[in-house]
Design an enzyme around this catalytic site. Sequence first.
Site, PDB file in Angstrom:
ATOM      1  N   LEU A   1       0.821  -1.216   0.000  1.00 30.99           N
ATOM      2  CA  LEU A   1       0.000   0.000   0.000  1.00 30.99           C
ATOM      3  C   LEU A   1       0.854   1.265   0.000  1.00 30.99           C
ATOM      4  CD1 LEU A   1      -2.932  -0.882   2.452  1.00 30.99           C
ATOM      5  CD2 LEU A   1      -2.689  -1.374   0.005  1.00 30.99           C
TER       6      LEU A   1
ATOM      7  N   HIS B   1      -3.439   4.274  -2.416  1.00 28.33           N
ATOM      8  CA  HIS B   1      -4.404   3.348  -1.813  1.00 28.33           C
ATOM      9  C   HIS B   1      -5.051   3.974  -0.572  1.00 28.33           C
ATOM     10  CE1 HIS B   1      -1.460   0.261  -3.573  1.00 28.33           C
ATOM     11  NE2 HIS B   1      -2.592  -0.065  -4.162  1.00 28.33           N
TER      12      HIS B   1
ATOM     13  N   GLY C   1      -9.350   3.231  -8.534  1.00 27.31           N
ATOM     14  CA  GLY C   1      -8.569   4.415  -8.898  1.00 27.31           C
ATOM     15  C   GLY C   1      -8.651   4.701 -10.388  1.00 27.31           C
ATOM     16  N   GLN C   2      -8.707   6.002 -10.705  1.00 26.69           N
ATOM     17  CA  GLN C   2      -8.683   6.398 -12.121  1.00 26.69           C
ATOM     18  C   GLN C   2      -7.319   6.146 -12.758  1.00 26.69           C
ATOM     19  OE1 GLN C   2     -10.013  10.458 -12.492  1.00 26.69           O
ATOM     20  NE2 GLN C   2     -12.145   9.876 -12.188  1.00 26.69           N
TER      21      GLN C   2
ATOM     22  N   ASP D   1      -5.944   3.431 -13.060  1.00 22.83           N
ATOM     23  CA  ASP D   1      -6.160   2.264 -13.924  1.00 22.83           C
ATOM     24  C   ASP D   1      -7.485   2.494 -14.668  1.00 22.83           C
ATOM     25  OD1 ASP D   1      -3.940   0.294 -12.903  1.00 22.83           O
ATOM     26  OD2 ASP D   1      -4.811   1.229 -11.150  1.00 22.83           O
TER      27      ASP D   1
ATOM     28  N   SER E   1       2.446   4.127  -7.527  1.00 20.20           N
ATOM     29  CA  SER E   1       2.207   2.743  -7.921  1.00 20.20           C
ATOM     30  C   SER E   1       3.118   1.843  -7.100  1.00 20.20           C
ATOM     31  CB  SER E   1       2.531   2.571  -9.412  1.00 20.20           C
ATOM     32  OG  SER E   1       2.668   1.193  -9.721  1.00 20.20           O
ATOM     33  N   SER E   2       2.605   0.673  -6.744  1.00 19.74           N
ATOM     34  CA  SER E   2       3.451  -0.281  -6.012  1.00 19.74           C
ATOM     35  C   SER E   2       4.677  -0.638  -6.859  1.00 19.74           C
ATOM     36  CB  SER E   2       2.655  -1.545  -5.691  1.00 19.74           C
ATOM     37  OG  SER E   2       1.449  -1.205  -5.042  1.00 19.74           O
ATOM     38  N   ARG E   3       4.531  -0.583  -8.188  1.00 13.21           N
ATOM     39  CA  ARG E   3       5.644  -0.973  -9.072  1.00 13.21           C
ATOM     40  C   ARG E   3       6.727   0.106  -9.162  1.00 13.21           C
ATOM     41  NH1 ARG E   3       1.276  -3.892 -12.190  1.00 13.21           N
ATOM     42  NH2 ARG E   3       1.881  -6.086 -12.057  1.00 13.21           N
TER      43      ARG E   3
HETATM   44  P1  AMP Z   1      -3.447  -2.111  -7.013  1.00 13.52           P
HETATM   45  O1  AMP Z   1      -3.047  -2.510  -5.634  1.00 13.52           O
HETATM   46  O2  AMP Z   1      -2.334  -1.503  -7.807  1.00 13.52           O
HETATM   47  O3  AMP Z   1      -4.185  -3.210  -7.735  1.00 13.52           O
HETATM   48  O4  AMP Z   1      -4.498  -0.929  -6.850  1.00 13.52           O
HETATM   49  C1  AMP Z   1      -5.639  -1.071  -6.052  1.00 13.52           C
HETATM   50  C2  AMP Z   1      -6.551   0.088  -6.321  1.00 13.52           C
HETATM   51  O5  AMP Z   1      -5.880   1.302  -6.014  1.00 13.52           O
HETATM   52  C3  AMP Z   1      -6.988   0.179  -7.793  1.00 13.52           C
HETATM   53  O6  AMP Z   1      -8.341   0.601  -7.856  1.00 13.52           O
HETATM   54  C4  AMP Z   1      -6.068   1.245  -8.330  1.00 13.52           C
HETATM   55  O7  AMP Z   1      -6.596   1.947  -9.444  1.00 13.52           O
HETATM   56  C5  AMP Z   1      -5.935   2.161  -7.132  1.00 13.52           C
HETATM   57  N1  AMP Z   1      -4.709   2.947  -7.220  1.00 13.52           N
HETATM   58  C6  AMP Z   1      -3.440   2.483  -7.362  1.00 13.52           C
HETATM   59  N2  AMP Z   1      -2.576   3.511  -7.459  1.00 13.52           N
HETATM   60  C7  AMP Z   1      -3.316   4.640  -7.383  1.00 13.52           C
HETATM   61  C8  AMP Z   1      -3.010   6.035  -7.440  1.00 13.52           C
HETATM   62  N3  AMP Z   1      -1.774   6.473  -7.595  1.00 13.52           N
HETATM   63  N4  AMP Z   1      -4.028   6.904  -7.338  1.00 13.52           N
HETATM   64  C9  AMP Z   1      -5.310   6.479  -7.188  1.00 13.52           C
HETATM   65  N5  AMP Z   1      -5.663   5.188  -7.133  1.00 13.52           N
HETATM   66  C10 AMP Z   1      -4.682   4.272  -7.228  1.00 13.52           C
END
Ligand code: AMP
Length: 286
Positions: free
Chosen positions: A36, A40, A151-152, A154, A189-191
Amino acid sequence: MTSSTSLVPIKTSKDLRLLRQDWRNPVGLVPTMGALHEGHLQLIRHAAHYAEEVVVSIFVNPTQFAANEDLESYPKSLASDIEMAQLAGATQIFAPNVTDLYPNGFSTYVVPSGPLVERWEGRSRPHFFRGVCTVVCKLFQIIQPTFAIFGQKDFQQLQVVRQMVSDLDFQIEIQAFPTVREEDGLAMSSRNSYLDSEERKVAPLLYKTLQQAAAIIQNKPKQNLEVLSQTLTSQLNAAPQIKIDYLSFVDAESLQPVSQFNGNVCLMVAAFVGNTRLIDNLLIQT
Ligand code: AMP
């Protein structure tokens, strides 16, 4: 509701279903793959505004990764994730094992089709939306949230989930949350943790280019967007470490490419920065 004791993650869908019977609506869901970050956490805080129970799911979903992708190396930090999520307002953590969601013999998938998934992430990662829709569908069935927040960042995923909810008659409200960025504009981003220091320095160029495009369109709304996207692609490819996968202006509803600005456009980009694949987008609206 906050408490001084640490949340104990719910590990199985069976346990979650039992507990769910006692939760009062509205129940908000924030699906995540863990590791996270502030992006998130803002989704979780937003959910906590509207719901008594805020469930954060933490599950690195194997079905959305291809064999050559980063499933094995995806960052994991469950203990600190739980702490951060709780501080942000999570009241429940659902962190199942792979065998809980995909037991032996699992064989039914939710496979989206049509124009929303034909291009962009759907083309570059053909397995991706099948994995996302399958796991989101399962989370919806198990948790039965009143609303779920995506999140927008993605953007295509958000639209595909909305379509699935409509097509499969889920009575769940899908809320979109704006992209949360680092100070230099890089979408969180986690990446991003994969980037070395040189790559980290060039990565904000992606968002700078999206902003540059928005400014160009505001000045000259009639110009050809296909030509502009080619110019921006060449510009980014000329930067060290950056290799564009796609960069395109699309209609923000249908996600189909547009050559003229129609007042509701999303500029979507996916690029390798070194070996790390990053995505970003910017809505350009009148
Ligand atoms: P993930 O853990 O990357 O699968 O993301 C989980 C949720 O968090 C998804 O709905 C993503 O679109 C959202 N999310 C990830 N990074 C961001 C960000 N920088 N801003 C807003 N939402 C995010």
